[in-house]
Design a protein around this motif. Structure first.
Motif, mmCIF file in Angstrom:
data_model
loop_
_atom_site.group_PDB
_atom_site.id
_atom_site.type_symbol
_atom_site.label_atom_id
_atom_site.label_comp_id
_atom_site.label_asym_id
_atom_site.label_seq_id
_atom_site.Cartn_x
_atom_site.Cartn_y
_atom_site.Cartn_z
ATOM 1 N N ILE A 166 0.837 -1.202 0.000
ATOM 2 C CA ILE A 166 0.000 0.000 0.000
ATOM 3 C C ILE A 166 0.873 1.254 0.000
ATOM 4 O O ILE A 166 0.602 2.217 -0.725
ATOM 5 N N GLU A 221 0.907 4.250 -2.821
ATOM 6 C CA GLU A 221 0.739 5.674 -2.528
ATOM 7 C C GLU A 221 1.876 6.487 -3.132
ATOM 8 O O GLU A 221 1.652 7.545 -3.723
ATOM 9 N N LEU A 244 -5.128 11.143 0.715
ATOM 10 C CA LEU A 244 -4.849 9.778 1.163
ATOM 11 C C LEU A 244 -6.098 8.895 1.238
ATOM 12 O O LEU A 244 -6.130 7.797 0.700
ATOM 13 N N PHE A 245 -7.145 9.372 1.918
ATOM 14 C CA PHE A 245 -8.352 8.557 2.048
ATOM 15 C C PHE A 245 -9.512 9.126 1.232
ATOM 16 O O PHE A 245 -10.302 8.375 0.673
ATOM 17 N N GLU A 285 -9.674 7.951 -2.382
ATOM 18 C CA GLU A 285 -10.100 6.558 -2.529
ATOM 19 C C GLU A 285 -11.626 6.463 -2.512
ATOM 20 O O GLU A 285 -12.226 5.685 -3.245
ATOM 21 N N LYS A 335 -0.704 3.616 4.132
ATOM 22 C CA LYS A 335 -0.914 4.944 3.575
ATOM 23 C C LYS A 335 -0.057 5.976 4.292
ATOM 24 O O LYS A 335 0.538 6.854 3.662
ATOM 25 N N TYR A 336 0.021 5.860 5.612
ATOM 26 C CA TYR A 336 0.819 6.817 6.378
ATOM 27 C C TYR A 336 2.289 6.717 5.980
ATOM 28 O O TYR A 336 2.956 7.728 5.746
ATOM 29 N N SER A 380 -4.241 12.692 7.746
ATOM 30 C CA SER A 380 -4.812 11.381 7.409
ATOM 31 C C SER A 380 -6.178 11.223 8.054
ATOM 32 O O SER A 380 -7.128 10.757 7.424
ATOM 33 N N SER A 400 -9.823 10.909 6.201
ATOM 34 C CA SER A 400 -10.672 9.723 6.314
ATOM 35 C C SER A 400 -12.115 10.087 6.644
ATOM 36 O O SER A 400 -12.988 9.232 6.633
#
Lengths: 238, 275
Positions: B7, B11, B97-98, B101, B124-125, B188, B192
């Motif tokens: 992952i 990224e 990041l989120f 998606e 992801k981080y 992050s 999200s």
């Protein structure tokens, strides 16, 4: 052996009941059509089976693994094509399939041959080095199916695999799915009856969150030409 | 572990094959080079003036003593301005990041793949962290240039000494990375929560800006809030490492903030399964 066992599966979105105490079984190796009018609960059922979201009540097992108790084991048995093919637009088809292979735990040495295998099976070998964002709708759908095939899962769950395709692409994708019979159990949802007639052995009709028919194709149609249409309209009338 | 790396790699690929990372690298090089040149000119003028004065550095007040050497006179002020630059660019990087998606409907792939939510969050981080490390590393070119072309003489014996105090420089560099990592963790979490990349970026920026300058926002706070804010403010925590003083306190503080927000991100990703 039953590949999918569902018992009294219920999903509520707040007050609205999406599926209501579904109970059914799907045997290994079958191609099963999952039918119903729009909004009947097809996608919801598939999302629960694939572990994307939990049920409010009831049990679901895939290849003997409870999707709620043992989510990782259950997910390893499943290849899933969501309604919208989940393609990262920034990646090439090859890069994308490689990523999926890594997620699914395909051994490092076999990733390349696995990509070649699924690309050949879905007819996208010539597109492997293009960006996902540059693909036509038909190829996006194929890459979505290729992604589901990676890791050779026992069960394929395809949510409206022919949606938005032209008649020719439709026929090709159906042929492709038919070719998967035997090696995989396939569950596909659609509201296009003609498609189901050509490839499915078993039919589940769901209406307003309830199963209204769960029979083999021959039983349901009674051998008549328009049997499936008549039955579908009759069962989903209310 | 393999899932996390897969992952993270994805990224990084997305950052580097789209303009995202390159915009940030360019912006950071551009802005930091401006500040670098400005600080160098200031440094040179100060030294020229001092040379004309009787008694040299002894005559100068304590507030200008930092200009005596290149480390405290150029590199560390540059790194302090870099903190502000990071405050702008890290939310820009973390926002997608989120949120992206979810917008692209690719989150369904991750959530139905045999990976845990923890692996998704950490992967992801980690991917974002590598890009932020690279962003901060862009500024390493300035101390390197100074070390190559600058020179420094001992005040007492007029012997040539090392141009830069590398321990101090690296401490400042470490503080920059730690600060970037903190903003990334907050970003992050915010990412999200929403489907919109722009909303995620703006909220992250607003939260971190207020957190950075909370002392200015609440100047008249009474005890005990005064002390609480003193300990919580980013700029207060960063003051010592940015002066070359190593302390455990900021390290523990920022690690705690990172851990807290990664846990919150994990909870947020998990809760998506329950709506």
């Amino acid at each position: 052996m039953a590949m999918i066992e569902v018992e009294r599966l219920t999903k509520k979105y707040r007050e609205r009941v999406a599926i209501d105490a579904l109970t059914f079984q799907i045997q290994e190796g079958k191609i099963v059509g999952f039918l119903g009018p729009n909004g009947a609960g097809k996608s919801t059922t598939m999302k629960i089976l694939t572990g994307f979201m939990p049920a409010t009540e009831g049990k679901a097992r895939v290849a003997g693994f409870d999707v709620f108790e043992k989510p990782l084991e259950a997910k390893r048995q499943i290849g899933y094509l969501p309604e919208t093919p989940p393609l990262y637009p920034e990646l090439t088809v090859r890069g994308f399939l490689k990523f999926v292979a890594e997620l699914k735990g395909v051994p490092r040495g076999q990733v390349k041959s696995e990509i070649d295998r699924v690309a050949k099976g879905t007819g996208i070998t010539s597109e492997l080095d293009r960006l996902n964002s540059a693909l036509s709708k038909g190829y996006r759908q194929r890459v979505g199916i290729a992604q589901a095939l990676i890791g050779n899962p026992k069960l394929l769950i395809l949510d409206e695999p022919t949606e938005g395709l032209d008649p020719r692409q439709r026929a090709e994708v159906l042929q492709l799915i038919k070719g998967l019979a035997g090696q995989h159990t396939v569950v596909l949802s659609t509201h296009i009856l003609a498609e189901v007639k050509t490839i499915c052995e078993q039919v589940l009709i769901i209406h307003r969150g309830k199963i209204v028919a769960d029979e083999s194709m021959a039983n349901l149609t009674g051998g008549r030409e328009n049997g499936l249409e008549e039955k579908f309209i009759q069962l989903t009338a209310t | 572990m393999r899932n996390i790396l897969a992952i993270a790699k994805k990224e990084m690929t997305v950052y580097l094959t789209t303009p995202w990372a390159w915009i940030v690298f360019t912006f950071v090089s551009f802005v930091s080079s401006f500040f670098f040149i400005g600080l160098l000119v200031q440094f040179k003028q100060a030294h020229e003036q001092i040379r004309l004065m009787q008694g040299g550095w002894e005559q100068v007040g304590a507030e200008a003593q930092f200009l005596r050497n290149l480390t405290d006179g150029v590199v560390m002020p540059l790194y302090s301005t870099m903190l502000v630059v990071l405050l702008f660019v890290v939310p820009f990087l973390s926002a997608r990041l989120f949120a992206e998606e979810r917008r692209q409907k690719t989150f369904e792939l991750l959530m139905t793949a045999p990976v845990t939510s923890t692996e998704i969050v950490l992967g992801k981080y980690l991917g974002g962290l590598v890009i932020i490390g690279a962003t901060v590393s862009v500024t390493l070119v300035y101390p390197l240039v100074l070390a190559m072309f600058g020179s420094s003489f001992s005040a007492t014996t007029s012997e040539k000494t090392a141009t830069l105090e590398w321990v101090t420089v690296l401490l400042g560099f470490g503080a920059l990375v730690l600060f970037g990592a903190t903003v990334l963790a907050i970003g992050s979490f915010v990412s999200s929560l929403t489907e919109s990349v722009i909303v995620a970026g703006l909220i992250t920026f607003a939260v971190c800006l207020v957190w950075m300058i909370v002392k200015i926002v609440a100047p008249n706070a009474d005890e005990p809030w005064r002390s609480v804010l003193d300990h919580l403010a980013f700029d207060v925590q960063l003051r010592n490492p940015m002066r070359g003083v190593f302390e455990l306190k900021p390290l523990v503080f920022f690690s705690s903030v990172i851990a807290t927000f990664l846990v919150l991100t994990h909870r947020s990703v998990e809760s998506r399964r329950w709506v």
